[in-house]
Design an enzyme around this catalytic site. Structure first.
Site, PDB file in Angstrom:
ATOM      1  N   GLU A 182      78.391  23.575   9.503  1.00  0.00           N
ATOM      2  CA  GLU A 182      78.281  22.441  10.291  1.00  0.00           C
ATOM      3  C   GLU A 182      77.447  22.683  11.496  1.00  0.00           C
ATOM      4  O   GLU A 182      77.849  22.456  12.765  1.00  0.00           O
ATOM      5  CB  GLU A 182      79.633  21.958  10.968  1.00  0.00           C
ATOM      6  CG  GLU A 182      80.261  21.261   9.755  1.00  0.00           C
ATOM      7  CD  GLU A 182      81.797  20.615  10.098  1.00  0.00           C
ATOM      8  OE1 GLU A 182      81.958  19.619   9.755  1.00  0.00           O
ATOM      9  OE2 GLU A 182      82.255  21.411  10.823  1.00  0.00           O
TER      10      GLU A 182
HETATM   11  C1  ACM Z   1      84.520  23.000   7.241  1.00  0.00           C
HETATM   12  O1  ACM Z   1      85.277  22.227   7.021  1.00  0.00           O
HETATM   13  N1  ACM Z   1      83.546  22.603   8.328  1.00  0.00           N
HETATM   14  C2  ACM Z   1      84.435  24.464   6.580  1.00  0.00           C
END
Ligand code: ACM
Length: 684
Positions: A323
């Protein structure tokens, strides 16, 4: 007594819920299989081995401190269960339990550790055999799970077990960044993991909301990034040693280059954006990201990883990688120029560049890399392990390209879904089109406990007992897939885990008492027994809209409620058995009537308690709904058991009541709506 307890007392649900419950009713003790996870092979013999005060234990062949400690810990737990001390056998004397281990196992437990064991119990004695300490540690847990009782006392049923895991990587990740979890919580969690033969503790030690491990080289990581809530290096070493004693590896995660706000508070030169930075209090994806273009970033990481490598001996180190929104990279002209100069066409390519340089550092310290899905980019060496949170397809795609992987998509405990759903998620599903070689690259899976809505008080109830269902999926043969039988054993395993000192059952009453002040909580427990938290998405949207942060206390009704309480599965099973033949099942009819009456009976007290408890006020409509559901249930059973039709319009009216009750209130939802719908729909 809550609704479910009444059901149990009435025998309306599985009487085999407690080991020995059936045995007590018959002259000959019988084996009640409550093993979790189920072993690879089990043969039931005849007779039992009594556990009397002259029961003794001994090792032959090899033993070391770890094995002696594991046996001592198991016998300590047995002592508390049976009520007398278990003695070591005198030298040379026969022992009731003989533990034969060939050797110590790997100096640092790895993927190829031999975890197998066999356990043979006859009326003459028990023999546990394992190649290594780790197999013996698993076998001792099985031994303890076999203990039953009858009117005559405690005993072990005669069985022969040959056991080894289906997958080599059976993990639990805990996010200690968004909420810090003290060492005591971590160690009791490790105890519970060992009880269900999980073997990897993935310790998520840094994220935007907190940097949780002391660095002597970079002290501002915790001084500025942790609010004083972090593990000292000694504590981290203690956890690693504690885990090793339980046959559990510790894989630390330092999330980078994104999810890194807490790093850059004290070390803004690491960042790609201008700063200044402060510890993130909200949840979600943020812009802070390390600067992959400066050599100073890698010099920092080299020193930091070298320091951490000396604390965490596992061959893997988790670098996160998830992310990264790329915003600060896109907004920084210097970074944009770097990308052009190095022919890096987008931020994903820049992250791949960062990962390559990070990999060189990891290799310098003899560490293999593991990271979330996003790290899988062309050119990554094949010994990198990918942890899939985005789905089975990306895991399978990785395996086809030659990458090893572990599955976490479908195992997110914070999603609050029932154990049955996790149980159905298989790292290598039966219909998988992977070749055997590709399938062998799928090392296993990890349950993930993200920390947005957990704190030290309630974390046990968010992990257990549901994680045991995942543990079984990862250990037992794929053919072990009966959901009803899983739940029958899950409740027993939950009692055993609670006996280890965890609080996933008892915390509910503690939390309800805190909510109710000095008032009685019986009525509140009746309501709570058929409520559970809403799912993660519903909670997240509500929290975002209401400005919830890491500082918001987790002290409302929703936090007291365990996800997937027994009522969800057991009520469904009761209704479904009843509906097979409403007239021919008087026992289920009585159980349903008693349960529905208990709901209505709770309402007056419930309304009083809730009206006087400020933190319960917004859940007050649930009290009235409890009475409505009670009336609806009683009427449905009366029509079904008499075979008479309901008046015109009755069904539509009841379904409307159920639609209304199905709406979330105060982030809670009823566990019983669908079976109640089934009851109403069956009425003529
Ligand atoms: C995640 O859930 N960003 C690994």
């Amino acid at each position: 007594m809550n609704g479910l307890a009444r059901l149990m007392a009435l025998g309306a649900i599985s009487t085999a819920i407690l080991p020995g419950a059936m045995a007590a009713q018959t002259a000959e003790p019988v084996f009640v299989n409550t093993l979790m996870p189920q072993p690879a092979q089990l043969t039931v013999g005849s007779g039992v081995l009594p556990i009397s005060p002259n029961f003794t234990v001994a090792t032959d062949k090899f033993h070391d401190q770890r094995l002696d400690d594991a046996i001592g810990w198991a016998m300590q737990r047995l002592k508390l269960q049976v009520g007398f001390v278990i003695q070591n056998a005198a030298p040379g004397a026969p022992a009731a339990l003989l533990v034969s281990v060939d050797g110590p196992g790997e100096a640092v437990q790895g993927l190829d550790e031999d975890e197998s064991y066999s356990l043979d119990i006859t009326p003459q004695g028990a023999h546990l055999h394992a190649a290594t300490d780790v197999g013996a540690i698993h076998g001792l847990e099985t031994f303890l799970q076999l203990v039953q009782s009858s009117g005559q006392g405690f005993f072990l049923p005669a069985v022969s077990i040959q056991d080894s895991p289906r997958f080599r990587w059976r993990g639990l990740m805990i996010d200690c960044s968004r909420h810090f979890e003290p060492v005591g919580v971590i160690e009791r969690t490790l105890d519970a993991m060992a009880a269900v033969k999980m073997n990897v503790f993935h310790w998520h030690l840094s994220d935007d909301q907190g940097f949780r491990i002391q660095s002597n080289i970079f002290p501002k990581l915790t001084e500025d990034g942790s609010d004083g809530l972090y593990y000292t290096q000694d504590q981290a070493r203690e956890v690693v040693a504690y885990a090793r004693g339980l046959g559990i590896r510790v894989v630390p995660e330092f999330d980078m280059p994104g999810h890194s706000t807490s790093w850059v508070v004290g070390y803004p030169d690491l960042a790609s954006g201008p700063g200044p930075f402060s510890i993130e209090r909200h949840f979600g994806v943020f812009d802070a990201v390390m600067d992959p273009t400066r050599d100073s970033t890698y010099q920092f990481l080299d020193k930091f990883i070298g320091e951490m490598a000396a604390i965490f001996p596992d061959e893997y180190m988790h670098i996160g990688g998830d992310e990264n929104n790329g915003v600060e990279w896109k907004n920084n002209p210097r970074i944009q120029a770097f990308m052009r100069a190095h022919d890096l066409k987008d931020t994903a390519a820049l992250q791949a560049y960062f990962n390559q340089r990070l990999l060189t550092i990891l290799q310098k310290y003899h560490k293999k890399m593991i990271g979330w899905d996003e790290i899988m980019t062309p050119g990554l060496p094949k010994d990198v392990v990918v942890q899939s949170w985005r789905g089975f397809d990306s895991l399978a795609a990785g395996a086809k390209q030659g990458y090893s992987g572990i599955l976490s998509a479908g195992y997110y405990l914070d999603h609050m879904v029932p154990a049955s759903e996790y149980y159905r998620v298989d790292p290598v599903p039966a219909n998988s089109n992977l070749t055997p070689e590709q399938a062998s690259r799928i090392l296993g899976g990890e349950a993930c406990m993200w920390g947005e809505y957990v704190d030290p008080q309630i974390i046990d109830s968010r992990i257990w007992p549901r994680a045991s269902a995942i543990a079984e999926r990862l250990w037992s043969p794929q053919s072990v897939d009966n959901v009803d039988d899983m739940y029958r054993r899950l409740w027993v395993e939950s009692l055993r885990i609670e006996a280890l000192g965890l609080t996933q059952i008892s915390q509910e009453a503690v939390s309800l008492r805190a909510l109710a002040g000095s008032q009685q909580i019986d009525a509140l427990q009746t309501l709570a027994s058929i409520l559970e938290p809403v799912d993660f998405d519903a909670r997240s949207s509500w929290s975002d809209a209401h400005g919830v942060t890491t500082l918001t206390p987790l002290d409302h009704l929703v936090d007291a409620l365990p996800p997937d309480p027994p009522s969800r599965h057991d009520f469904r099973e009761l209704v479904s058995t009843y509906l097979q033949d409403p007239i021919g099942h008087p026992e289920q009819q009585t159980a349903l009537i008693t349960l529905f009456r208990s709901w209505a009976a709770a309402q007056p007290d419930l309304t009083d308690v809730m009206a006087d408890a400020p933190l319960l006020g917004n859940a007050l409509p649930r009290a009235e709904q409890l009475t409505q559901l009670s009336a609806l249930g009683l009427e449905a059973v009366s029509y079904l058991s008499s075979g008479l039709p309901a008046p015109q319009g009755w069904k539509a009216q009841q379904l409307a009541v159920l639609d209304q009750a199905a709406q979330p209130i105060a982030l809670t939802q009823f566990t019983v709506i669908q079976p109640l719908r089934d009851l109403v729909n069956e009425v003529q």
